[in-house]
Design a protein around this motif. Structure first.
Motif, mmCIF file in Angstrom:
data_model
loop_
_atom_site.group_PDB
_atom_site.id
_atom_site.type_symbol
_atom_site.label_atom_id
_atom_site.label_comp_id
_atom_site.label_asym_id
_atom_site.label_seq_id
_atom_site.Cartn_x
_atom_site.Cartn_y
_atom_site.Cartn_z
ATOM 1 N N ALA A 118 1.106 29.434 -7.018
ATOM 2 C CA ALA A 118 0.619 30.133 -5.828
ATOM 3 C C ALA A 118 0.559 29.196 -4.634
ATOM 4 O O ALA A 118 0.814 29.618 -3.498
ATOM 5 N N ARG A 119 0.240 27.938 -4.877
ATOM 6 C CA ARG A 119 0.169 26.960 -3.784
ATOM 7 C C ARG A 119 1.537 26.354 -3.491
ATOM 8 O O ARG A 119 1.681 25.600 -2.531
ATOM 9 N N GLY A 120 2.524 26.633 -4.337
ATOM 10 C CA GLY A 120 3.840 26.045 -4.153
ATOM 11 C C GLY A 120 3.896 24.596 -4.566
ATOM 12 O O GLY A 120 4.804 23.865 -4.171
ATOM 13 N N THR A 121 2.935 24.181 -5.406
ATOM 14 C CA THR A 121 2.882 22.787 -5.866
ATOM 15 C C THR A 121 3.219 22.753 -7.350
ATOM 16 O O THR A 121 2.343 22.840 -8.187
ATOM 17 N N HIS A 122 4.479 22.656 -7.630
ATOM 18 C CA HIS A 122 4.909 22.599 -9.026
ATOM 19 C C HIS A 122 5.816 21.388 -9.228
ATOM 20 O O HIS A 122 6.391 20.854 -8.306
#
Length: 126
Positions: free
Chosen positions: A121-125
């Motif tokens: 969801a935060r785009g932190t992968h």
């Protein structure tokens, strides 16, 4: 009225329980990174014709769609419709605004892998 609402909440929990049990059985066959219920059951606006939309994240899903579908449907309770993504596929789908992926991170009922969905969801992968 209170009894009607309580009965509806019990039915929602029963449907989520069916999905949770299916994830447990799937995890005996493949490593499940994350799983969540999406759609009308997650939102609570389901009806008697609604399926339980289940999103399963695993990097060991078969590449061929028919094989993937067969794996995800095997032993599924009636009404549970599982859709599978690898981590990379899910992130791509989310970046493209895929309605199912978006629904999961916005309003999904997380059954496993909360950190995965929060990072997505935060785009932190990774």
């Amino acid at each position: 009225m209170a009894e009607v609402l309580a009965a509806r909440q019990r039915e929602r929990q029963r449907l989520i329980g069916l999905a949770r049990e299916h994830v447990r059985r799937l995890s005996e066959r493949i490593p499940v990174v994350a799983a969540a219920v999406a759609g009308s059951v997650a939102r609570g606006d389901f009806n008697v014709w609604s399926d339980v939309d289940l999103v399963v994240i695993s990097d060991e899903l078969p590449a061929r769609i028919p094989d993937r579908g067969a794996l995800l449907a095997a032993d599924a309770p009636a009404g549970v419709q599982a859709v599978g993504y690898t981590r990379q596929e899910f992130h791509r789908a989310l970046a493209k605004g895929d309605p199912l992926a978006t629904s999961v991170v916005r309003e999904g009922v997380v059954l496993r892998g909360g950190p995965f969905f929060r990072e997505a969801a935060r785009g932190t992968h990774r």
